[in-house]
Every structure is written in C-alpha cells, then in structure tokens.
Design a protein around this motif. Structure first.
Motif, PDB file in Angstrom:
ATOM      1  N   ALA A 145      27.803 -28.998  42.696  1.00  0.00           N
ATOM      2  CA  ALA A 145      28.558 -29.664  41.632  1.00  0.00           C
ATOM      3  C   ALA A 145      28.891 -31.099  42.022  1.00  0.00           C
ATOM      4  CB  ALA A 145      29.847 -28.889  41.340  1.00  0.00           C
ATOM      5  N   LEU A 146      29.174 -31.336  43.312  1.00  0.00           N
ATOM      6  CA  LEU A 146      29.478 -32.692  43.768  1.00  0.00           C
ATOM      7  C   LEU A 146      28.256 -33.595  43.621  1.00  0.00           C
ATOM      8  CD1 LEU A 146      31.383 -34.738  45.077  1.00  0.00           C
ATOM      9  CD2 LEU A 146      30.652 -33.866  47.322  1.00  0.00           C
ATOM     10  N   SER A 147      27.092 -33.090  44.021  1.00  0.00           N
ATOM     11  CA  SER A 147      25.864 -33.877  43.876  1.00  0.00           C
ATOM     12  C   SER A 147      25.582 -34.173  42.406  1.00  0.00           C
ATOM     13  CB  SER A 147      24.683 -33.124  44.494  1.00  0.00           C
ATOM     14  OG  SER A 147      24.840 -32.991  45.888  1.00  0.00           O
ATOM     15  N   ASN A 148      25.804 -33.182  41.557  1.00  0.00           N
ATOM     16  CA  ASN A 148      25.592 -33.388  40.121  1.00  0.00           C
ATOM     17  C   ASN A 148      26.533 -34.449  39.572  1.00  0.00           C
ATOM     18  OD1 ASN A 148      23.655 -31.396  40.177  1.00  0.00           O
ATOM     19  ND2 ASN A 148      25.016 -29.789  39.416  1.00  0.00           N
ATOM     20  N   GLU A 149      27.782 -34.423  40.036  1.00  0.00           N
ATOM     21  CA  GLU A 149      28.765 -35.412  39.568  1.00  0.00           C
ATOM     22  C   GLU A 149      28.334 -36.823  39.946  1.00  0.00           C
ATOM     23  OE1 GLU A 149      33.512 -36.360  40.240  1.00  0.00           O
ATOM     24  OE2 GLU A 149      32.240 -35.818  41.937  1.00  0.00           O
ATOM     25  N   ILE A 150      27.952 -37.008  41.207  1.00  0.00           N
ATOM     26  CA  ILE A 150      27.571 -38.342  41.671  1.00  0.00           C
ATOM     27  C   ILE A 150      26.297 -38.804  40.967  1.00  0.00           C
ATOM     28  CG2 ILE A 150      26.827 -39.675  43.675  1.00  0.00           C
ATOM     29  CD1 ILE A 150      28.672 -37.925  45.368  1.00  0.00           C
ATOM     30  N   ALA A 151      25.342 -37.887  40.815  1.00  0.00           N
ATOM     31  CA  ALA A 151      24.099 -38.239  40.119  1.00  0.00           C
ATOM     32  C   ALA A 151      24.374 -38.562  38.655  1.00  0.00           C
ATOM     33  CB  ALA A 151      23.098 -37.092  40.233  1.00  0.00           C
TER      34      ALA A 151
END
Length: 285
Positions: free
Chosen positions: A83-89
């Motif tokens: 979820a963190l990677s998705n947020e930053i992306a």
C-alpha cells in the motif's frame, strides 16, 4: 495532541495532497469552462501554479519523512503488493501528469481536445491518489486506523479544503465560475465531519488492549476536535457568507478561509496520527 506532532511531514503530505486533489477538480472545471477564451485560460493556468507549489511542498515533506529521495525510489519496488508503494507511485503519477498538464497549459501548447482529456485524467489521478493514501493506514494491528473513518476523513479533507482552494485559484485568475455548488458540497462535508467525529469518538471508547485504552491516547481529544470544527466553520464562513449575501468573496477573505481550513485539517491529522495504537491482539467492545 499526543505523539501526532512527530509525524508532521506526513501531516503536511497527506493534507496538502488531498487539498490539491480537490483544488485541481474545482479550478480544472473552471479551466474547461473558459477553454476557448485564451486570455482567461492563460490567467487561470498561471494561477494554478499555486496548486503545484503546494503539492511540491507536500512531496518535499514526504521525502523528509523517508530520509532521502533514494528511499522513496526504493519504496517503489513493491508497487501492486504494498500500500505504501502504491501511495508513492500514485502520488508521483498525479504530480507528474498534472504538473506536465499545467506546464503545457502555462506555455499555451495544449491542443483543445487533448488538453481537456489530459486534465480530466489528472483529476481522476488525484482522487485515485487519495484512495491509495487511505489504504496505507488500513493496518490490521492498528485498530484505531483500520476503519471507514480513516477513508472518510481523507476524502472529507478533499471536500473541505479542495473547493475553497480551487475557488481561490479562480479568484486569483479573475475567472468567474459559479461557486455555489462547490460551496454546498463543502458545507455538507462540514456536517459530515461532525457526524464522523461523534461516531469515531464512540468507537474509540470501545477499543482497548490489555495495556491501552484508545480513548486515552490523545489528551483533550474532544477539546481539540471542537477547536478544529470551529476553525472549519470560520474558514468556510469566509467563503460562504459573501455568497449568501450574493456578493463575490474577496481574495483576502478566500486566503484567510483557506488558511483556517488548512490549519483545522492539520490539527485533525495530528490527532489522527496521535491515535496510533499498535497491538498484536486488540479488543473492540
């Protein structure tokens, strides 16, 4: 306000990102309205620099939280699984697509039909970014965050700060678009915020572990939420009162209103982070 102060980079990143997502929708609809009027379109494109300036401040704060730009790049390694990677992306995509649209509009290099489609995609990416942001906090071991109130709170910030920010941008550009519909949305969002605060307060009283009570995590929680609601009411009042009198809000009034709403949402987000409660086994009820 508990330990939420220590998360001020995340506070700025989330609140500013949500306000910009809403502000782009409102000012973007204004741009679509005057898309065939070159002078108005040019003025509005210049004024929309404010949106990307605020978004840049938000991303700078997020880099400070991660420690270095390299860590932000490394966090993208798990897009789709984290979820963190998705947020930053999602945030980077919104910033890039929307920012490039603004640059092309500012330079007056946008073909009409293509520019409109690009702008609508940017608006949609902003909302997707807020959704991805909310998913980061749906953590199973943090029962005070893992609920619908988190998602509701993030999107309510979009509805509270976004229309006011967008109206400020339109006012700076001297583009006249009726703000009444947006004002009604923000007023409704204020009422919904009151309901969310009341219901969440009741939920917190029922969450506890063997060593912690969620209701005691933030001293004077009710007092701070009351102060937050007062600032929201005053901030929106700077915008709504002139509209009720059928006059156009002044620029200084809109600036004051947005600063109040922004401050209120920062307070609310600090309270949110102060409610962090990590536990292996939580008991609700």
């Amino acid at each position: 306000m508990g330990n939420g102060w220590h998360e001020w980079p995340l506070v700025l990143f989330t609140v500013l990102g949500q306000c910009v997502a809403g502000g782009l929708i409102v000012s973007g609809l204004g741009w679509l309205t005057v898309a065939r009027e070159r002078p108005a379109r040019t003025r509005l494109a210049r004024a929309m620099f404010l949106l990307w300036l605020l978004m840049g401040v938000g991303f700078l704060a997020s880099v400070m939280h991660l420690g270095s730009p390299l860590r932000m790049l490394n966090s993208l390694n798990r897009v789709g699984a984290s979820a963190l990677s998705n947020e930053i992306a999602g945030g980077a995509l919104f910033f890039a697509v929307g920012g490039l649209w603004w640059l092309a509009a500012f330079l007056d290099k946008l073909p009409a039909a293509f520019g409109k489609a690009w702008l609508v995609i940017s608006m949609a990416l902003g909302l997707a970014f807020v959704w991805m942001m909310s998913r980061v906090y749906q953590i199973e071991t943090v029962p005070t965050w893992r609920n619908g109130y988190t998602t509701a709170g993030f999107f309510l910030t979009v509805l509270l700060g976004g229309p006011l920010l967008g109206s400020l941008v339109l006012r700076l550009a001297r583009v006249r678009v009726s703000p009444v519909g947006f004002a009604k949305i923000s007023a409704a969002a204020l009422l919904l915020s009151v309901a969310v605060i009341v219901m969440q307060g009741q939920t917190l009283a029922a969450i506890h572990s063997s060593v912690q009570q969620a209701a005691t995590l933030v001293p004077n929680y009710a007092l701070w939420q009351t102060a937050r609601l007062a600032m929201l009411a005053l901030g929106l009042g700077c915008w709504l009162c002139p509209l009720i009198r059928r006059t156009e809000p002044r620029t200084l009034s809109l600036i004051a209103g947005f600063v109040l709403v922004l401050t209120a949402e920062i307070v609310g987000r600090i309270l949110f982070y102060g409610l962090h409660m990590t536990t292996g086994v939580a008991i609700a009820g």
